[in-house]
Design a protein around this motif. Structure first.
Motif, short mmCIF file in Angstrom:
data_model
loop_
_atom_site.label_atom_id
_atom_site.label_comp_id
_atom_site.label_asym_id
_atom_site.label_seq_id
_atom_site.Cartn_x
_atom_site.Cartn_y
_atom_site.Cartn_z
N SER A 180 8.74 13.69 4.07
CA SER A 180 9.20 15.08 4.00
C SER A 180 10.50 15.20 3.19
CB SER A 180 9.37 15.69 5.38
OG SER A 180 10.34 15.00 6.13
N GLU A 181 11.44 14.28 3.38
CA GLU A 181 12.69 14.31 2.64
C GLU A 181 12.46 14.03 1.16
OE1 GLU A 181 12.23 12.46 5.38
OE2 GLU A 181 13.88 12.78 6.77
N LYS B 122 15.58 -4.82 1.71
CA LYS B 122 14.63 -5.24 0.68
C LYS B 122 13.25 -4.62 0.92
CE LYS B 122 16.86 -9.54 -0.60
NZ LYS B 122 16.68 -10.98 -0.83
N VAL B 123 13.19 -3.64 1.78
CA VAL B 123 11.93 -2.96 2.11
C VAL B 123 11.50 -2.08 0.93
CG1 VAL B 123 10.84 -1.28 3.65
CG2 VAL B 123 12.41 -2.98 4.57
N VAL B 124 10.23 -2.20 0.55
CA VAL B 124 9.68 -1.36 -0.51
C VAL B 124 8.67 -0.39 0.09
CG1 VAL B 124 10.01 -2.97 -2.41
CG2 VAL B 124 7.93 -3.12 -1.06
N PRO B 125 8.44 0.74 -0.49
CA PRO B 125 9.09 1.21 -1.70
C PRO B 125 10.51 1.68 -1.41
CG PRO B 125 7.59 2.89 -0.89
CD PRO B 125 7.41 1.68 -0.02
N GLY B 126 11.35 1.48 -2.39
CA GLY B 126 12.73 1.96 -2.31
C GLY B 126 12.91 3.09 -3.29
N PHE B 127 13.36 4.21 -2.79
CA PHE B 127 13.60 5.41 -3.61
C PHE B 127 15.10 5.60 -3.77
CE2 PHE B 127 9.50 6.06 -1.72
CZ PHE B 127 8.78 6.81 -2.63
N SER C 33 0.82 -1.21 0.00
CA SER C 33 0.00 0.00 0.00
C SER C 33 0.86 1.27 0.00
CB SER C 33 -0.95 0.01 1.19
OG SER C 33 -0.23 -0.02 2.40
N ASP C 34 2.02 1.24 0.65
CA ASP C 34 2.92 2.39 0.66
C ASP C 34 3.46 2.64 -0.75
OD1 ASP C 34 4.02 4.50 2.16
OD2 ASP C 34 5.84 3.38 2.62
N CYS C 35 3.67 1.57 -1.51
CA CYS C 35 4.13 1.70 -2.90
C CYS C 35 3.06 2.38 -3.75
CB CYS C 35 4.46 0.33 -3.50
SG CYS C 35 5.83 -0.52 -2.69
N LYS D 215 27.03 9.98 -5.56
CA LYS D 215 26.46 8.96 -4.68
C LYS D 215 24.96 9.20 -4.54
CE LYS D 215 26.92 6.87 -0.17
NZ LYS D 215 27.62 6.85 1.10
N PRO D 216 24.15 8.16 -4.75
CA PRO D 216 22.70 8.37 -4.70
C PRO D 216 22.18 8.61 -3.28
CG PRO D 216 23.19 6.05 -5.03
CD PRO D 216 24.50 6.79 -5.07
N LEU D 217 21.04 9.29 -3.21
CA LEU D 217 20.30 9.44 -1.97
C LEU D 217 19.24 8.35 -1.97
CD1 LEU D 217 19.82 13.29 -2.06
CD2 LEU D 217 21.42 12.03 -0.64
N VAL D 218 19.19 7.55 -0.92
CA VAL D 218 18.26 6.43 -0.90
C VAL D 218 17.35 6.49 0.32
CG1 VAL D 218 19.82 4.93 -2.20
CG2 VAL D 218 19.93 4.91 0.27
N PHE D 219 16.13 6.00 0.11
CA PHE D 219 15.13 5.95 1.18
C PHE D 219 14.33 4.67 1.03
CE2 PHE D 219 15.78 10.37 0.06
CZ PHE D 219 16.04 10.96 1.28
N THR D 220 13.96 4.07 2.15
CA THR D 220 13.04 2.93 2.13
C THR D 220 11.79 3.35 2.88
OG1 THR D 220 14.12 1.98 4.08
CG2 THR D 220 14.82 1.16 1.94
N GLY D 221 10.67 3.20 2.21
CA GLY D 221 9.40 3.59 2.78
C GLY D 221 9.05 5.02 2.43
N PHE D 222 7.82 5.24 2.02
CA PHE D 222 7.36 6.58 1.67
C PHE D 222 6.84 7.33 2.88
CE2 PHE D 222 3.94 9.40 -0.07
CZ PHE D 222 4.78 10.30 -0.69
#
Length: 90
Positions: free
Chosen positions: A81-82, A51-56, A13-15, A69-76
């Motif tokens: 805010s970021e 392996k948590v989605v969504p992965g940004f 659902s977060d995806c 270097k990429p900026l990465v986030f797991t979970g929306f």
């Protein structure tokens, strides 16, 4: 200018919320459905450490054309805010 890769799963659902927000904001992104390709789940883990989605994965080219270097986030929801701040810069 950032480029965005989004790792998702169709039952997440977060995806779905993430994609709806990105589409609403007219953000271009490349989506990888980890349920359809195991190698993309491995890529997600390499990029984010999880392996948590969504992965940004936000990448930005330097002035010389090389990728920084990429900026990465797991979970929306927990990183909204970021993520929204970066999207405003796209």
């Amino acid at each position: 200018m950032y480029e965005l890769e989004l790792y998702t799963h169709p039952l997440c659902s977060d995806c779905k919320e993430s994609k709806a927000y990105l589409d609403e904001q007219n953000v271009l992104y490349t989506e990888y459905d980890v349920s359809k390709a195991a190698e993309k789940e491995d890529d997600l883990k390499k990029q984010t450490g999880s392996k948590v989605v969504p992965g940004f994965v936000f990448t930005k080219k330097s002035l010389l054309g090389k990728m920084k270097k990429p900026l990465v986030f797991t979970g929306f929801e927990r990183n909204a805010s970021e993520i929204k701040s970066l999207i405003q810069k796209m």
